[in-house]
Motif scaffolding. Structure first.
Motif, PDB file in Angstrom:
ATOM      1  N   LYS A 294     -13.945  -5.139  -4.364  1.00 26.05           N
ATOM      2  CA  LYS A 294     -14.562  -3.823  -4.162  1.00 26.05           C
ATOM      3  C   LYS A 294     -13.761  -2.769  -4.910  1.00 26.05           C
ATOM      4  CE  LYS A 294     -16.278  -4.501   0.537  1.00 26.05           C
ATOM      5  NZ  LYS A 294     -16.205  -3.979   1.909  1.00 26.05           N
ATOM      6  N   ASN A 295     -14.458  -1.897  -5.627  1.00 23.13           N
ATOM      7  CA  ASN A 295     -13.790  -0.755  -6.242  1.00 23.13           C
ATOM      8  C   ASN A 295     -13.547   0.285  -5.163  1.00 23.13           C
ATOM      9  OD1 ASN A 295     -13.716  -1.784  -8.846  1.00 23.13           O
ATOM     10  ND2 ASN A 295     -15.809  -1.123  -9.232  1.00 23.13           N
ATOM     11  N   CYS A 296     -12.312   0.717  -5.037  1.00 22.23           N
ATOM     12  CA  CYS A 296     -11.926   1.620  -3.956  1.00 22.23           C
ATOM     13  C   CYS A 296     -11.127   2.805  -4.468  1.00 22.23           C
ATOM     14  CB  CYS A 296     -11.046   0.888  -2.936  1.00 22.23           C
ATOM     15  SG  CYS A 296     -11.827  -0.468  -2.089  1.00 22.23           S
ATOM     16  N   LEU A 297     -11.299   3.915  -3.783  1.00 25.92           N
ATOM     17  CA  LEU A 297     -10.378   5.030  -3.900  1.00 25.92           C
ATOM     18  C   LEU A 297      -9.165   4.640  -3.070  1.00 25.92           C
ATOM     19  CD1 LEU A 297      -9.545   8.026  -4.435  1.00 25.92           C
ATOM     20  CD2 LEU A 297     -10.756   8.578  -2.314  1.00 25.92           C
TER      21      LEU A 297
ATOM     22  N   ILE B  86      -6.241   7.442  15.400  1.00 22.89           N
ATOM     23  CA  ILE B  86      -7.490   8.109  15.002  1.00 22.89           C
ATOM     24  C   ILE B  86      -7.714   7.931  13.505  1.00 22.89           C
ATOM     25  CG2 ILE B  86      -8.616  10.363  14.772  1.00 22.89           C
ATOM     26  CD1 ILE B  86      -7.221  11.087  17.489  1.00 22.89           C
ATOM     27  N   ALA B  87      -6.664   8.065  12.708  1.00 23.63           N
ATOM     28  CA  ALA B  87      -6.786   7.858  11.259  1.00 23.63           C
ATOM     29  C   ALA B  87      -7.335   6.459  10.964  1.00 23.63           C
ATOM     30  CB  ALA B  87      -5.439   8.068  10.574  1.00 23.63           C
ATOM     31  N   ARG B  88      -6.801   5.456  11.641  1.00 23.21           N
ATOM     32  CA  ARG B  88      -7.277   4.083  11.426  1.00 23.21           C
ATOM     33  C   ARG B  88      -8.754   3.964  11.791  1.00 23.21           C
ATOM     34  NH1 ARG B  88      -5.169  -0.663  15.158  1.00 23.21           N
ATOM     35  NH2 ARG B  88      -6.465   0.544  16.547  1.00 23.21           N
ATOM     36  N   GLU B  89      -9.152   4.566  12.891  1.00 20.41           N
ATOM     37  CA  GLU B  89     -10.554   4.482  13.307  1.00 20.41           C
ATOM     38  C   GLU B  89     -11.475   5.173  12.304  1.00 20.41           C
ATOM     39  OE1 GLU B  89     -11.588   2.481  15.895  1.00 20.41           O
ATOM     40  OE2 GLU B  89      -9.464   1.941  15.707  1.00 20.41           O
ATOM     41  N   PHE B  90     -11.080   6.320  11.775  1.00 14.88           N
ATOM     42  CA  PHE B  90     -11.880   7.014  10.760  1.00 14.88           C
ATOM     43  C   PHE B  90     -12.001   6.167   9.492  1.00 14.88           C
ATOM     44  CE2 PHE B  90     -10.863  11.605  12.338  1.00 14.88           C
ATOM     45  CZ  PHE B  90     -11.773  11.460  13.378  1.00 14.88           C
TER      46      PHE B  90
ATOM     47  N   ALA C 229     -14.312   3.273  10.039  1.00 19.32           N
ATOM     48  CA  ALA C 229     -15.707   3.720  10.058  1.00 19.32           C
ATOM     49  C   ALA C 229     -16.254   3.882   8.642  1.00 19.32           C
ATOM     50  CB  ALA C 229     -15.834   5.034  10.832  1.00 19.32           C
ATOM     51  N   HIS C 230     -15.377   4.043   7.679  1.00 14.46           N
ATOM     52  CA  HIS C 230     -15.759   4.150   6.264  1.00 14.46           C
ATOM     53  C   HIS C 230     -15.649   2.800   5.538  1.00 14.46           C
ATOM     54  CE1 HIS C 230     -15.245   8.446   7.068  1.00 14.46           C
ATOM     55  NE2 HIS C 230     -15.989   8.645   5.991  1.00 14.46           N
ATOM     56  N   ASN C 231     -15.444   1.726   6.288  1.00 10.77           N
ATOM     57  CA  ASN C 231     -15.266   0.377   5.720  1.00 10.77           C
ATOM     58  C   ASN C 231     -14.044   0.280   4.808  1.00 10.77           C
ATOM     59  OD1 ASN C 231     -17.538  -0.783   7.015  1.00 10.77           O
ATOM     60  ND2 ASN C 231     -18.847   0.259   5.520  1.00 10.77           N
ATOM     61  N   GLY C 232     -13.058   1.111   5.085  1.00 13.57           N
ATOM     62  CA  GLY C 232     -11.818   1.087   4.317  1.00 13.57           C
ATOM     63  C   GLY C 232     -10.711   0.404   5.100  1.00 13.57           C
ATOM     64  N   ASP C 233      -9.517   0.554   4.598  1.00 17.18           N
ATOM     65  CA  ASP C 233      -8.350  -0.054   5.227  1.00 17.18           C
ATOM     66  C   ASP C 233      -7.204   0.946   5.190  1.00 17.18           C
ATOM     67  OD1 ASP C 233      -6.846  -1.991   6.493  1.00 17.18           O
ATOM     68  OD2 ASP C 233      -6.561  -3.228   4.720  1.00 17.18           O
ATOM     69  N   ILE C 234      -6.290   0.822   6.126  1.00 23.54           N
ATOM     70  CA  ILE C 234      -5.091   1.661   6.164  1.00 23.54           C
ATOM     71  C   ILE C 234      -3.920   0.770   6.551  1.00 23.54           C
ATOM     72  CG2 ILE C 234      -5.558   2.399   8.538  1.00 23.54           C
ATOM     73  CD1 ILE C 234      -4.283   5.148   7.762  1.00 23.54           C
TER      74      ILE C 234
ATOM     75  N   GLY D  31      12.450   4.598   3.122  1.00 23.58           N
ATOM     76  CA  GLY D  31      11.315   5.299   3.693  1.00 23.58           C
ATOM     77  C   GLY D  31      10.076   4.437   3.795  1.00 23.58           C
ATOM     78  N   THR D  32       8.947   5.106   3.940  1.00 28.71           N
ATOM     79  CA  THR D  32       7.684   4.430   4.201  1.00 28.71           C
ATOM     80  C   THR D  32       6.607   4.974   3.274  1.00 28.71           C
ATOM     81  OG1 THR D  32       8.334   4.263   6.520  1.00 28.71           O
ATOM     82  CG2 THR D  32       6.010   3.901   6.033  1.00 28.71           C
ATOM     83  N   THR D  33       5.695   4.093   2.865  1.00 25.65           N
ATOM     84  CA  THR D  33       4.516   4.509   2.112  1.00 25.65           C
ATOM     85  C   THR D  33       3.288   4.071   2.886  1.00 25.65           C
ATOM     86  OG1 THR D  33       5.676   4.244   0.003  1.00 25.65           O
ATOM     87  CG2 THR D  33       3.274   4.371  -0.074  1.00 25.65           C
ATOM     88  N   PHE D  34       2.443   5.028   3.235  1.00 24.71           N
ATOM     89  CA  PHE D  34       1.158   4.744   3.868  1.00 24.71           C
ATOM     90  C   PHE D  34       0.083   4.755   2.795  1.00 24.71           C
ATOM     91  CE2 PHE D  34       3.454   5.741   7.645  1.00 24.71           C
ATOM     92  CZ  PHE D  34       2.794   5.062   8.662  1.00 24.71           C
ATOM     93  N   TYR D  35      -0.869   3.844   2.928  1.00 20.13           N
ATOM     94  CA  TYR D  35      -1.990   3.734   2.007  1.00 20.13           C
ATOM     95  C   TYR D  35      -3.280   3.745   2.805  1.00 20.13           C
ATOM     96  CZ  TYR D  35       1.511   1.690  -1.148  1.00 20.13           C
ATOM     97  OH  TYR D  35       2.620   1.458  -1.905  1.00 20.13           O
ATOM     98  N   PHE D  36      -4.332   4.299   2.217  1.00 20.44           N
ATOM     99  CA  PHE D  36      -5.660   4.073   2.773  1.00 20.44           C
ATOM    100  C   PHE D  36      -6.656   3.977   1.627  1.00 20.44           C
ATOM    101  CE2 PHE D  36      -5.349   8.752   3.087  1.00 20.44           C
ATOM    102  CZ  PHE D  36      -6.562   9.177   2.564  1.00 20.44           C
ATOM    103  N   THR D  37      -7.715   3.216   1.899  1.00 15.39           N
ATOM    104  CA  THR D  37      -8.755   3.000   0.888  1.00 15.39           C
ATOM    105  C   THR D  37     -10.109   3.410   1.443  1.00 15.39           C
ATOM    106  OG1 THR D  37      -9.202   0.730   1.608  1.00 15.39           O
ATOM    107  CG2 THR D  37      -7.531   1.022  -0.115  1.00 15.39           C
TER     108      THR D  37
END
Length: 143
Positions: free
Chosen positions: A66-69, A112-116, A119-124, A133-139
């Motif tokens: 899948k092409n993702c942002l 809540i971020a994970r649930e949003f 709901a967009h069929n993405g991943d976090i 440190g830490t790097t958070f990603y979402f698609t």
């Protein structure tokens, strides 16, 4: 960034934006995605020590066909304890380090971020290095 500008300035944090100029068009609830970004960036600002750095980046990537942002928020803050890793997106969970830095949180923003994002069929998710440190990603999928 605007919402955290005062805190960024007071902690003398360096903020870098590495945003792709040709981002893919995605269909999403803009308000909800802004809350996701606010939650992830807000945690980075809270957990990064004075004089630290936060890097927000975006781009496009093919993930599982899948092409993702893809958006990432990296900090050089506290990091996440290994024993807390599996609970980090659970409702009301707060890591020990987060409690020490900001004792008044409720442990809901990442849940809540994970649930949003779901709901967009993405991943976090996040990648963690306690020394760096830490790097958070979402698609968010384009399709």
């Amino acid at each position: 960034v605007k919402n955290a500008a005062e805190k960024i300035k007071s902690k003398d944090l360096k903020l870098s934006l590495n945003l792709s100029k040709n981002l893919p068009l995605v269909f999403c609830d803009r308000e909800k995605i802004m809350k996701v970004l606010g939650a992830v960036a807000g945690n980075a600002v809270t957990c990064t020590p004075s004089g630290g750095e936060i890097i927000i980046a975006s781009g496009e990537k093919n993930i599982c066909g899948k092409n993702c942002l893809v958006v990432s928020v990296a900090d050089n803050g506290l990091g996440i304890r290994e024993e807390e890793r599996d609970d980090f997106f659970e409702k009301f969970f707060r890591g020990a380090e987060a409690k020490a830095v900001s004792p008044n949180g409720f442990g809901l923003s990442l849940y809540i971020a994970r649930e949003f994002i779901r709901a967009h069929n993405g991943d976090i998710w996040f990648e963690n290095n306690p020394e760096k440190g830490t790097t958070f990603y979402f698609t968010i999928p384009r399709d």
